[in-house]
Motif scaffolding. Structure first.
Motif, PDB file in Angstrom:
ATOM      1  N   MET A   1       0.844  -1.194   0.000  1.00  0.00           N
ATOM      2  CA  MET A   1       0.000   0.000   0.000  1.00  0.00           C
ATOM      3  C   MET A   1       0.886   1.254   0.000  1.00  0.00           C
ATOM      4  N   SER A   2       0.526   2.268  -0.832  1.00  0.00           N
ATOM      5  CA  SER A   2       1.374   3.460  -0.919  1.00  0.00           C
ATOM      6  C   SER A   2       1.207   4.341   0.319  1.00  0.00           C
ATOM      7  N   ALA A   3       2.246   5.190   0.568  1.00  0.00           N
ATOM      8  CA  ALA A   3       2.162   6.110   1.712  1.00  0.00           C
ATOM      9  C   ALA A   3       1.058   7.131   1.433  1.00  0.00           C
ATOM     10  N   LYS A   4       0.523   7.703   2.505  1.00  0.00           N
ATOM     11  CA  LYS A   4      -0.521   8.726   2.314  1.00  0.00           C
ATOM     12  C   LYS A   4       0.061   9.986   1.692  1.00  0.00           C
ATOM     13  N   GLY A   5      -0.715  10.629   0.842  1.00  0.00           N
ATOM     14  CA  GLY A   5      -0.281  11.897   0.268  1.00  0.00           C
ATOM     15  C   GLY A   5      -0.400  13.023   1.277  1.00  0.00           C
ATOM     16  N   LYS A   6       0.074  14.183   0.886  1.00  0.00           N
ATOM     17  CA  LYS A   6       0.007  15.373   1.759  1.00  0.00           C
ATOM     18  C   LYS A   6      -1.006  16.361   1.200  1.00  0.00           C
ATOM     19  N   LEU A   7      -1.678  17.025   2.122  1.00  0.00           N
ATOM     20  CA  LEU A   7      -2.682  18.025   1.742  1.00  0.00           C
ATOM     21  C   LEU A   7      -2.129  19.423   2.030  1.00  0.00           C
ATOM     22  N   ILE A   8      -1.937  20.189   0.949  1.00  0.00           N
ATOM     23  CA  ILE A   8      -1.389  21.546   1.067  1.00  0.00           C
ATOM     24  C   ILE A   8      -2.474  22.518   0.613  1.00  0.00           C
ATOM     25  N   THR A   9      -2.762  23.509   1.428  1.00  0.00           N
ATOM     26  CA  THR A   9      -3.836  24.444   1.060  1.00  0.00           C
ATOM     27  C   THR A   9      -3.273  25.860   0.915  1.00  0.00           C
ATOM     28  N   LEU A  10      -3.859  26.594  -0.045  1.00  0.00           N
ATOM     29  CA  LEU A  10      -3.484  27.996  -0.268  1.00  0.00           C
ATOM     30  C   LEU A  10      -4.643  28.847   0.232  1.00  0.00           C
ATOM     31  N   GLU A  11      -4.334  29.778   1.103  1.00  0.00           N
ATOM     32  CA  GLU A  11      -5.384  30.613   1.699  1.00  0.00           C
ATOM     33  C   GLU A  11      -4.995  32.080   1.624  1.00  0.00           C
ATOM     34  N   GLY A  12      -5.994  32.938   1.742  1.00  0.00           N
ATOM     35  CA  GLY A  12      -5.746  34.371   1.741  1.00  0.00           C
ATOM     36  C   GLY A  12      -6.996  35.111   1.320  1.00  0.00           C
ATOM     37  N   ILE A  13      -6.980  36.421   1.489  1.00  0.00           N
ATOM     38  CA  ILE A  13      -8.157  37.215   1.116  1.00  0.00           C
ATOM     39  C   ILE A  13      -8.294  37.255  -0.408  1.00  0.00           C
ATOM     40  N   ASP A  14      -9.474  37.635  -0.892  1.00  0.00           N
ATOM     41  CA  ASP A  14      -9.712  37.787  -2.331  1.00  0.00           C
ATOM     42  C   ASP A  14      -8.654  38.736  -2.902  1.00  0.00           C
ATOM     43  N   GLY A  15      -8.034  38.351  -4.000  1.00  0.00           N
ATOM     44  CA  GLY A  15      -7.044  39.220  -4.631  1.00  0.00           C
ATOM     45  C   GLY A  15      -5.634  39.021  -4.091  1.00  0.00           C
ATOM     46  N   SER A  16      -5.448  38.057  -3.178  1.00  0.00           N
ATOM     47  CA  SER A  16      -4.099  37.844  -2.624  1.00  0.00           C
ATOM     48  C   SER A  16      -3.202  37.124  -3.634  1.00  0.00           C
ATOM     49  N   GLY A  17      -3.812  36.547  -4.678  1.00  0.00           N
ATOM     50  CA  GLY A  17      -3.009  35.947  -5.748  1.00  0.00           C
ATOM     51  C   GLY A  17      -2.871  34.434  -5.670  1.00  0.00           C
ATOM     52  N   LYS A  18      -3.697  33.771  -4.836  1.00  0.00           N
ATOM     53  CA  LYS A  18      -3.615  32.306  -4.683  1.00  0.00           C
ATOM     54  C   LYS A  18      -3.917  31.566  -5.974  1.00  0.00           C
ATOM     55  N   SER A  19      -5.024  31.970  -6.625  1.00  0.00           N
ATOM     56  CA  SER A  19      -5.462  31.208  -7.805  1.00  0.00           C
ATOM     57  C   SER A  19      -4.435  31.314  -8.926  1.00  0.00           C
ATOM     58  N   THR A  20      -3.800  32.485  -9.032  1.00  0.00           N
ATOM     59  CA  THR A  20      -2.751  32.669 -10.034  1.00  0.00           C
ATOM     60  C   THR A  20      -1.630  31.660  -9.796  1.00  0.00           C
ATOM     61  N   ILE A  21      -1.228  31.523  -8.531  1.00  0.00           N
ATOM     62  CA  ILE A  21      -0.115  30.613  -8.228  1.00  0.00           C
ATOM     63  C   ILE A  21      -0.558  29.153  -8.392  1.00  0.00           C
ATOM     64  N   ALA A  22      -1.792  28.836  -7.974  1.00  0.00           N
ATOM     65  CA  ALA A  22      -2.291  27.458  -8.146  1.00  0.00           C
ATOM     66  C   ALA A  22      -2.264  27.095  -9.632  1.00  0.00           C
ATOM     67  N   ARG A  23      -2.704  28.032 -10.459  1.00  0.00           N
ATOM     68  CA  ARG A  23      -2.740  27.790 -11.907  1.00  0.00           C
ATOM     69  C   ARG A  23      -1.318  27.581 -12.452  1.00  0.00           C
ATOM     70  N   ARG A  24      -0.393  28.418 -11.981  1.00  0.00           N
ATOM     71  CA  ARG A  24       0.997  28.273 -12.458  1.00  0.00           C
ATOM     72  C   ARG A  24       1.586  26.931 -12.027  1.00  0.00           C
ATOM     73  N   LEU A  25       1.336  26.540 -10.768  1.00  0.00           N
ATOM     74  CA  LEU A  25       1.894  25.266 -10.286  1.00  0.00           C
ATOM     75  C   LEU A  25       1.321  24.099 -11.078  1.00  0.00           C
ATOM     76  N   SER A  26       0.035  24.206 -11.445  1.00  0.00           N
ATOM     77  CA  SER A  26      -0.610  23.066 -12.112  1.00  0.00           C
ATOM     78  C   SER A  26      -0.006  22.804 -13.491  1.00  0.00           C
ATOM     79  N   SER A  27       0.712  23.798 -14.046  1.00  0.00           N
ATOM     80  CA  SER A  27       1.354  23.510 -15.329  1.00  0.00           C
ATOM     81  C   SER A  27       2.879  23.434 -15.180  1.00  0.00           C
ATOM     82  N   HIS A  28       3.344  23.367 -13.929  1.00  0.00           N
ATOM     83  CA  HIS A  28       4.784  23.266 -13.653  1.00  0.00           C
ATOM     84  C   HIS A  28       5.173  21.778 -13.662  1.00  0.00           C
ATOM     85  N   PRO A  29       6.261  21.425 -14.371  1.00  0.00           N
ATOM     86  CA  PRO A  29       6.611  19.999 -14.471  1.00  0.00           C
ATOM     87  C   PRO A  29       6.836  19.317 -13.113  1.00  0.00           C
ATOM     88  N   GLY A  30       7.331  20.075 -12.125  1.00  0.00           N
ATOM     89  CA  GLY A  30       7.583  19.479 -10.808  1.00  0.00           C
ATOM     90  C   GLY A  30       6.305  19.081 -10.063  1.00  0.00           C
TER      91      GLY A  30
END
Ligand SMILES: Nc1ncnc2c1ncn2[C@@H]1O[C@H](COP(=O)(O)OP(=O)(O)O)[C@@H](O)[C@H]1O
Ligand SMILES: Cc1cn([C@H]2C[C@H](O)[C@@H](COP(=O)(O)OP(=O)(O)O)O2)c(=O)[nH]c1=O
Length: 201
Positions: A1-30
């Protein structure tokens, strides 16, 4: 059985730029094997939430819709992904409820943030790491200025209280929160978040 994954959350007020970074990470090879998700979700309950935040819905009803969306998110995506060993990045998660509904419900409960946090106990899955995008509300609201899907929450006074709630959460759970200064450029924010996640994992 594989090890459990990790849950990382991005938080902040509207306009703090979270979604921009989430979008960038989702197309990052790493990050190609990560699960990327968000709250409110795209489920029918998330659509109901969207309806609530664009209307004058009762604040307790609104909290319960957000919480129902969270329960569905956990059972359909978060728990199965973690159990199959996948790491997750979620753009908003439970702390959004503690910080935002901790504001909307002030006047209704003595300690609304604490009340909302307590009602998650026993069924939520706590994040392993929360990255708090901290920025002053004036900057955040100016960034949101031109976007079309404005919610009723994007007001400086309200977001000032939400920011204070986030900082309280970070202080009370300092072992699982990292605060970043999100007033920097998108490239700098992205580089900092990648560093934080890489050293955490
Ligand atoms: N670091 C930044 N500097 C300047 N503008 C930014 C930055 N990060 C995001 N933005 C812009 O601000 C707006 C809100 O960003 P977004 O990522 O959607 O924020 P959030 O998801 O936290 O509400 C978008 O128009 C985005 O292009
Ligand atoms: C998840 C969540 C979001 N919210 C708020 C934050 C946002 O103003 C709005 C979600 O709209 P969204 O368009 O997802 O905002 P953002 O791009 O800033 O993440 O709902 C809550 O009030 N409580 C919650 O539990």
């Amino acid at each position: 059985m594989s090890a459990k994954g990790k849950l990382i959350t991005l938080e902040g007020i509207d306009g703090s730029g979270k979604s921009t970074i989430a979008r960038r990470l989702s197309s990052h090879p790493g990050f190609s094997d990560f699960v990327f998700t968000r709250e409110p979700t795209g489920s029918w309950i998330g659509e109901a939430v969207d309806h609530a935040i664009h209307s004058d819905t009762d604040h307790l009803a609104e909290l319960l819709l957000f919480a129902a969306d969270h329960a569905e998110h956990i059972s359909k995506l978060i728990r199965p992904s973690l159990e199959s060993g996948r790491n997750i990045v979620s753009d908003r998660y439970s702390a959004s409820r503690y910080a935002y509904q901790g504001m909307t419900l002030s006047g209704r409960f003595d300690d609304p943030l604490g009340w909302v946090r307590d009602m998650h106990r026993g069924w939520t899955i706590e994040p392993d790491l929360t990255i708090l995008f901290d920025v002053d509300p004036e900057t955040a609201v100016a960034r949101c200025g031109s976007r079309g899907d404005k919610t009723k929450f994007e007001k400086i006074g309200f977001l000032t209280g939400v920011r204070e709630n986030y900082l309280r959460l970070a202080e009370e759970s300092s072992e699982s929160f990292i605060i970043i200064n999100a007033g920097k450029s998108m490239d700098d924010n992205e580089a900092e978040v990648i560093d934080i996640i890489s050293s955490f994992l």
